[in-house]
Design an enzyme around this catalytic site. Structure first.
Site, PDB file in Angstrom:
ATOM      1  N   ASP A  42      38.572  54.784  35.731  1.00 10.93           N
ATOM      2  CA  ASP A  42      37.912  53.505  36.001  1.00 10.93           C
ATOM      3  C   ASP A  42      37.985  53.207  37.511  1.00 10.93           C
ATOM      4  OD1 ASP A  42      36.722  51.078  35.288  1.00 10.93           O
ATOM      5  OD2 ASP A  42      38.660  50.060  35.066  1.00 10.93           O
TER       6      ASP A  42
ATOM      7  N   GLU B 231      28.107  52.937  40.436  1.00  9.08           N
ATOM      8  CA  GLU B 231      27.863  51.480  40.405  1.00  9.08           C
ATOM      9  C   GLU B 231      26.943  51.053  41.537  1.00  9.08           C
ATOM     10  OE1 GLU B 231      31.247  48.948  39.563  1.00  9.08           O
ATOM     11  OE2 GLU B 231      30.418  47.287  40.729  1.00  9.08           O
TER      12      GLU B 231
ATOM     13  N   GLY C  84      33.747  44.010  33.768  1.00 11.01           N
ATOM     14  CA  GLY C  84      34.115  42.596  33.766  1.00 11.01           C
ATOM     15  C   GLY C  84      33.659  41.863  32.517  1.00 11.01           C
TER      16      GLY C  84
ATOM     17  N   ASP D 223      39.457  44.849  29.743  1.00  7.44           N
ATOM     18  CA  ASP D 223      40.850  45.030  30.152  1.00  7.44           C
ATOM     19  C   ASP D 223      41.608  43.702  30.051  1.00  7.44           C
ATOM     20  OD1 ASP D 223      43.233  45.806  31.212  1.00  7.44           O
ATOM     21  OD2 ASP D 223      42.506  46.178  33.227  1.00  7.44           O
ATOM     22  N   SER D 224      41.071  42.661  30.686  1.00  7.69           N
ATOM     23  CA  SER D 224      41.795  41.381  30.736  1.00  7.69           C
ATOM     24  C   SER D 224      42.131  40.842  29.345  1.00  7.69           C
ATOM     25  CB  SER D 224      40.978  40.340  31.508  1.00  7.69           C
ATOM     26  OG  SER D 224      40.787  40.773  32.828  1.00  7.69           O
TER      27      SER D 224
HETATM   28  O1  G3H Z   1      38.411  46.652  36.819  1.00  4.66           O
HETATM   29  C1  G3H Z   1      39.637  46.695  37.008  1.00  4.66           C
HETATM   30  C2  G3H Z   1      40.532  46.930  35.852  1.00  4.66           C
HETATM   31  O2  G3H Z   1      40.737  45.751  35.131  1.00  4.66           O
HETATM   32  C3  G3H Z   1      41.778  47.630  36.288  1.00  4.66           C
HETATM   33  O3  G3H Z   1      42.790  46.779  36.701  1.00  4.66           O
HETATM   34  O4  G3H Z   1      43.700  47.951  38.705  1.00  4.66           O
HETATM   35  O5  G3H Z   1      45.030  46.220  37.517  1.00  4.66           O
HETATM   36  O6  G3H Z   1      44.633  48.458  36.470  1.00  4.66           O
HETATM   37  P1  G3H Z   1      44.121  47.399  37.393  1.00  4.66           P
HETATM   38  P1  13P Z   2      37.723  42.513  32.517  1.00  5.29           P
HETATM   39  O1  13P Z   2      38.638  42.083  33.625  1.00  5.29           O
HETATM   40  O2  13P Z   2      36.676  41.509  32.254  1.00  5.29           O
HETATM   41  O3  13P Z   2      38.465  42.912  31.307  1.00  5.29           O
HETATM   42  O4  13P Z   2      36.941  43.833  33.050  1.00  5.29           O
HETATM   43  C1  13P Z   2      37.532  45.099  32.963  1.00  5.29           C
HETATM   44  C2  13P Z   2      36.793  46.124  33.712  1.00  5.29           C
HETATM   45  O5  13P Z   2      35.661  45.980  34.110  1.00  5.29           O
HETATM   46  C3  13P Z   2      37.487  47.403  33.951  1.00  5.29           C
HETATM   47  O6  13P Z   2      36.747  48.249  34.764  1.00  5.29           O
HETATM   48 ZN    ZN Z   3      35.551  47.263  36.219  1.00  7.90          ZN
END
Ligand code: G3H
Ligand code: 13P
Ligand code: ZN
Length: 327
Positions: free
Chosen positions: A88, A140, A230, A274-275
């Site tokens: 990612d 992207e 996101g 993720d969030s």
């Molecule tokens: O888009 C970002 C992801 O939520 C990854 O977050 O860098 O804290 O693992 P992180």
């Molecule tokens: P969220 O923060 O909305 O979960 O997005 C996660 C994301 O885009 C990871 O690449």
């Molecule tokens: Zn992302």
């Protein structure tokens, strides 16, 4: 079954009018919660690893845990769970190469913050190496507001994808999927209060996603997989528990599920979450300690946290992405 690329998954998702969930993984409980949900719902899955996750848990631990999940699915459910392991927000050729060499089946090169031509140049370099190794590449165009890995992207910097750029970008780079900016953003605070209205309960209602841009992009790239980053919904029941159990997350707000459902039915083949995993886990653990302040065995709070993740992912797979039964 070995790990797979997203090529076939995306084709089926595009044709079938659903999306694949791409969930960020950082530790064993998160991997177990997500994969148990996917097994239960027979859903194809993308597990994604950020640079930060790799620094936290180490590449080898995450790979071995994911291999274990596949083995567990075979042994306990007699089921070949198709899993893509994806980098990612790869920020350099070297990071992408390291993940490709280390067994990932998909990488993202995110140079959306660079000028168009430079984004093309680095993306193309990653695509050439990846394709030589049987790995697919997400790129992207456009900038999301919020936090991307350690880089802070302020709301003012957010810029929607210019639909008129996408054909040239995809043709010049050879990328396999494209993340676009239509108003989603990373983290649990996706919008400032002044960008939103409030509903009768006083909860922030965010501005709607730009479906006109999505439609324009999909007309220009028929059949091509589009990705939304996101895309957490920041469920208010988790925010409430966190705030009632010693946390402080005022005005946390996400993307309404109905809008994600609409995106999944169209050209969007991959939706990143993720969030919401973090919120489910944190809410569960905070509540656990509020109710059991004497507990100190991590299994007592990590086990219910794993269940909370599983239940949340099941809900996403079935009610938002529509990919249950598609594996
Ligand atoms: O888009 C970002 C992801 O939520 C990854 O977050 O860098 O804290 O693992 P992180
Ligand atoms: P969220 O923060 O909305 O979960 O997005 C996660 C994301 O885009 C990871 O690449
Ligand atoms: Zn992302």
């Amino acid at each position: 079954m070995a790990l797979v690329t997203s090529k076939e998954m995306f084709k089926k998702a595009y044709d079938g009018g659903y999306a694949i969930g791409a969930f960020n993984v950082n530790n064993m409980e998160i991997i177990q919660g997500i994969t148990e949900a996917a097994i239960e719902k027979r859903a194809p899955l993308i597990l994604q690893v950020s640079k930060g996750a790799r620094a936290y848990a180490k590449h080898v631990y995450l790979m071995k845990l994911i291999e274990a999940a596949i083995q567990d699915a075979e042994q306990t459910a007699g089921f070949d769970l198709p899993i893509v392991v994806h980098l990612d927000h790869g920020d350099s050729f070297e990071l992408c190469k390291s993940c490709i060499d280390g067994g990932f089946t998909s990488v993202m090169i995110d140079k959306s913050g660079l000028p168009f031509e430079e984004n093309i140049k680095i993306t193309k370099q990653v695509v050439e190496y990846a394709h030589d190794h049987g790995v697919v590449v997400e790129a992207e165009l456009g900038t999301l507001a919020g936090v991307e890995d350690e880089v802070n992207v302020s709301a003012e910097d957010s810029s929607y994808t210019r639909a008129e750029d996408v054909e040239e970008f995809v043709k010049s780079t050879g990328c396999d999927s494209l993340a676009i900016a239509i108003g989603t953003s990373h983290g649990a605070y996706k919008f400032k209060a002044e960008q939103c209205t409030r509903n009768e309960k006083g909860i922030l209602v965010p501005p709607p996603l730009r479906f006109d841009i999505l439609e324009d992009v999909s007309k220009r790239l028929p059949g091509f997989p589009i990705v939304l980053h996101g895309s957490s919904s920041v469920p208010q029941e988790f925010v409430k528990i966190i705030n009632e159990c010693g946390g402080k997350m005022p005005d946390a707000v996400g993307i309404p599920e109905e809008q994600l459902r609409q995106a999944a039915r169209g050209a969007v083949c991959k939706i990143n979450i993720d969030s919401d995993l973090r919120l489910a886990m944190t809410a569960c653990i905070r509540q656990h300690f509020t109710e059991h302040p004497d507990h100190f065995d991590p299994r007592q709070y990590l086990k219910p946290a794993r269940v909370a993740i599983k239940e949340m992912v099941e809900h996403k797979l079935v009610d938002v992405l529509g990919c249950d039964g598609k594996a």
